[in-house]
Design an enzyme around this catalytic site. Structure first.
Site, mmCIF file in Angstrom:
data_model
loop_
_atom_site.group_PDB
_atom_site.id
_atom_site.type_symbol
_atom_site.label_atom_id
_atom_site.label_comp_id
_atom_site.label_asym_id
_atom_site.label_seq_id
_atom_site.Cartn_x
_atom_site.Cartn_y
_atom_site.Cartn_z
ATOM 1 N N ASP A 61 0.864 -1.181 0.000
ATOM 2 C CA ASP A 61 0.000 0.000 0.000
ATOM 3 C C ASP A 61 0.897 1.226 0.000
ATOM 4 O O ASP A 61 1.099 1.866 1.027
ATOM 5 C CB ASP A 61 -0.915 -0.036 1.224
ATOM 6 C CG ASP A 61 -2.003 1.021 1.177
ATOM 7 O OD1 ASP A 61 -2.201 1.622 0.105
ATOM 8 O OD2 ASP A 61 -2.657 1.245 2.210
ATOM 9 N N ARG A 72 4.653 3.142 2.816
ATOM 10 C CA ARG A 72 5.091 1.973 3.582
ATOM 11 C C ARG A 72 6.588 1.740 3.378
ATOM 12 O O ARG A 72 7.304 1.447 4.314
ATOM 13 C CB ARG A 72 4.329 0.715 3.164
ATOM 14 C CG ARG A 72 2.811 0.875 3.087
ATOM 15 C CD ARG A 72 2.175 1.400 4.358
ATOM 16 N NE ARG A 72 0.726 1.473 4.221
ATOM 17 C CZ ARG A 72 -0.052 2.276 4.937
ATOM 18 N NH1 ARG A 72 0.489 3.087 5.839
ATOM 19 N NH2 ARG A 72 -1.358 2.276 4.763
ATOM 20 N N ARG A 104 -4.439 12.603 -0.475
ATOM 21 C CA ARG A 104 -4.213 11.346 -1.191
ATOM 22 C C ARG A 104 -4.791 11.409 -2.598
ATOM 23 O O ARG A 104 -4.446 10.591 -3.451
ATOM 24 C CB ARG A 104 -4.838 10.183 -0.417
ATOM 25 C CG ARG A 104 -4.271 10.008 0.983
ATOM 26 C CD ARG A 104 -5.100 9.028 1.792
ATOM 27 N NE ARG A 104 -5.049 7.693 1.208
ATOM 28 C CZ ARG A 104 -5.856 6.692 1.568
ATOM 29 N NH1 ARG A 104 -6.800 6.899 2.483
ATOM 30 N NH2 ARG A 104 -5.735 5.521 1.004
ATOM 31 N N LYS A 140 -7.898 2.941 -6.859
ATOM 32 C CA LYS A 140 -8.805 2.812 -5.715
ATOM 33 C C LYS A 140 -9.444 4.163 -5.414
ATOM 34 O O LYS A 140 -8.937 5.204 -5.858
ATOM 35 C CB LYS A 140 -8.040 2.294 -4.496
ATOM 36 C CG LYS A 140 -6.943 3.243 -3.983
ATOM 37 C CD LYS A 140 -6.128 2.607 -2.876
ATOM 38 C CE LYS A 140 -5.100 3.579 -2.341
ATOM 39 N NZ LYS A 140 -4.184 2.951 -1.385
ATOM 40 N N HIS A 141 -10.572 4.223 -4.686
ATOM 41 C CA HIS A 141 -11.399 3.175 -4.085
ATOM 42 C C HIS A 141 -12.717 3.179 -4.849
ATOM 43 O O HIS A 141 -13.528 4.084 -4.653
ATOM 44 C CB HIS A 141 -11.656 3.462 -2.622
ATOM 45 C CG HIS A 141 -10.419 3.703 -1.798
ATOM 46 N ND1 HIS A 141 -9.779 4.938 -1.738
ATOM 47 C CD2 HIS A 141 -9.699 2.861 -1.012
ATOM 48 C CE1 HIS A 141 -8.726 4.835 -0.917
ATOM 49 N NE2 HIS A 141 -8.648 3.587 -0.464
ATOM 50 N N HIS A 183 -12.799 3.032 7.481
ATOM 51 C CA HIS A 183 -12.168 2.212 8.507
ATOM 52 C C HIS A 183 -13.079 2.089 9.729
ATOM 53 O O HIS A 183 -13.000 1.106 10.469
ATOM 54 C CB HIS A 183 -10.828 2.810 8.953
ATOM 55 C CG HIS A 183 -9.751 2.729 7.911
ATOM 56 N ND1 HIS A 183 -9.536 3.726 7.004
ATOM 57 C CD2 HIS A 183 -8.850 1.753 7.642
ATOM 58 C CE1 HIS A 183 -8.522 3.385 6.219
ATOM 59 N NE2 HIS A 183 -8.095 2.200 6.584
ATOM 60 N N ASP A 204 -10.897 -3.546 -0.646
ATOM 61 C CA ASP A 204 -10.219 -2.850 0.436
ATOM 62 C C ASP A 204 -10.197 -3.825 1.621
ATOM 63 O O ASP A 204 -10.881 -4.853 1.616
ATOM 64 C CB ASP A 204 -10.970 -1.568 0.792
ATOM 65 C CG ASP A 204 -10.066 -0.512 1.427
ATOM 66 O OD1 ASP A 204 -8.934 -0.847 1.819
ATOM 67 O OD2 ASP A 204 -10.500 0.653 1.526
#
Length: 500
Positions: A76, A84, A146, A176-177, A189, A261
């Site tokens: 990711d 990451r 983002r 995404k998304h 989330h 996701d």
């Protein structure tokens, strides 16, 4: 039919393993992951907890490929605030919002190609990027920088450029998304977002970048856990045959892998259960189940695999649908093997710093500021206001411009405050020296606005540096970086100090 499936549960279990993309804990693959790779597991996903440096990641992926040469290794990595591969220090590249501010698709493609080459060199083959969401709601708590921006046409052209660049660098892109997480005030989330608007609005805004991603040849699309009544009034997109089959496959013509996701996210897990959401997603048309950001043990993987097998045995999930999903995952694996062919097996040693810093400099904007206030006259006092970060960004990645300013100007002092920690006088300690106030999405946080107003009342000459979306402009000088990456921070520090 039931007897035949029961008698072939071993084969069904292998298909079930093939469609899972689990995460794991540790900087080396645990024994269960290696064992599962020999039993049909087709993919794994890496998070910040799995990464130390380039050499370690290369060794990790080599261990995985010793068990299964065509394993898909996902990450990711948005190369922006969500990083990451550089989580311990912050991304050396600007994120989507900064690239959108520059609005040079050739630059976006170059940055993505550079990232793709870096990831490919350490053995990563699938990147959960680009974020193709149109950030049309400034109050959005989870997308923000983002996204490439709020203009659908801009987001579409940069999404396509990112896909082309990343895949020419040797790594599969995953837009995404789907069908678009930009127009919401809810983080999936934690709960289920609802995306309003009629179908015409969705076509004009949310879906435009995904059409561009498909046209650019994106190998994967990630679903969003989103309720979109204009498309399906009952089921979230991840679990909706109308959205995954009717819209993404039939209308948009996407033939690649549909990745969910993270299936443990509360938007779906709270309503359908951890395993129940996975089964429903596969039945709806998803091909790969992403899991392991929060649930990363063998027991979690076993729960999903066994639930998928049980659903096939019970007739709730057609075996043909599961086999189709596993086939698509296998086709993506074959694409990644071909993309890796001829590439160096060892890390190239770069981290994107040269191209990343150059791009971040181009994204800087001095929104307000009379002549003479920059560069700073001496070592500044930097006050950073730190909001809570969403799970996607993570708490481990450093941010702020105090550290790079201190590198450039010895004697710089730094204070950092969070909600509830701000003193009555946030400008205390700045007497006789330049004051720099560092904010992140100032428009979304009442406590931050109050603190900045108090600081500016005491020091109207203060410089405000916005590292998020620059909706609210204030301060004698207002500098927008369009992201909180390491590259953005150093570019801002250079500008504030005249490059010294």
């Amino acid at each position: 039919m039931s007897e035949r499936i029961v008698g072939a549960t071993g084969d069904v279990a292998g298909l079930a393993a093939a469609v899972l993309q689990p995460g794991f804990v540790g900087t080396t693959p645990p024994p269960w992951v290696c064992r599962w790779l020999g039993q049909g597991l087709g993919s794994v996903v890496l998070f910040a907890r799995n990464i130390v440096d380039h050499d370690q990641v290369a060794a990790l992926t080599a261990t995985l490929r010793a068990e299964r040469p065509d394993v898909i290794v996902a990450i990711d990595e948005e190369a922006g605030d969500v990083t990451r591969i550089e989580s311990s220090r912050g991304s050396s590249r600007p994120g989507n919002f900064a690239l959108g501010a520059v609005d040079d698709p050739a630059l976006t493609e170059e940055v993505a190609r550079d990232l793709g080459a870096e990831l490919a060199a350490v053995g990563v083959t699938l990147d959960y990027a680009p974020d193709a969401d149109v950030n049309s709601n400034p109050a959005n708590p989870v997308i923000g920088v983002r996204s490439f921006g709020a203009d659908p046409a801009l987001v579409a052209r940069h999404t396509a450029a990112w896909v082309r660049g990343l895949q020419s660098g040797g790594v599969a892109a995953c837009a995404k998304h789907f069908p678009g997480h930009g127009d919401t005030r809810v983080d999936s989330h934690h709960d289920l977002p609802r995306i309003g608007g009629d179908r015409a609005r969705l076509d004009a805004v949310e879906l435009a970048p995904f059409r561009a991603a498909v046209a650019a040849g994106a190998q994967a699309v990630m679903t969003g856990h989103l309720l979109v009544p204009a498309l399906d009034p009952e089921l979230p997109a991840t679990l909706s045959p109308r959205i995954l089959g009717g819209l993404l496959r039939d209308e948009l013509g996407f033939q690649g892998v549909v990745v969910t996701d993270a299936v443990e996210m509360r938007a779906v897990a709270d309503r359908y259960g951890f395993a129940g959401a996975a089964v429903r997603a596969l039945a709806a048309g998803a091909d790969a189940i992403c899991v392991g950001g929060e649930r990363a043990t063998e027991a979690d993987a076993v729960e999903l695999r066994d639930a998928i097998v049980a659903a096939v045995v019970a007739g709730e999930l057609p075996e043909e649908r599961l086999a189709e999903a596993a086939k698509r995952v296998g086709q993506l694996a074959a694409w990644t093997v071909a993309a890796r062919a001829g590439r160096p097996a060892a890390p190239r040693g770069g981290d994107g710093s040269a191209i990343g810093l150059a791009a971040a400099r181009r994204a800087l904007r001095v929104v307000t500021g009379p002549a003479g206030l920059l560069p700073l006259a001496g070592p500044p006092h930097v006050v950073e206001f730190a909001p809570l970060r969403n799970i996607a960004i993570g708490e481990e990645t450093p941010w702020g411009i105090g550290a790079p300013l201190a590198d450039l100007v010895p004697g710089t002092t730094i204070a950092r405050y969070a909600d509830g920690e701000v003193p009555v006088d946030p400008a205390a300690g700045s007497a006789g020296r330049p004051l720099v106030l560092v904010v992140r999405d100032l428009h979304r946080h009442d406590w931050m606005r109050d603190a900045v107003d108090r600081a500016l009342a005491a020091r109207p000459d203060a410089v405000v540096v916005e590292l998020g979306v620059p909706v609210l402009v204030t301060g004698a000088v207002h500098l927008a970086t369009h992201g909180a990456t390491r590259a953005a921070a150093y570019a801002a520090a250079e500008l504030l100090t005249g490059g010294r």
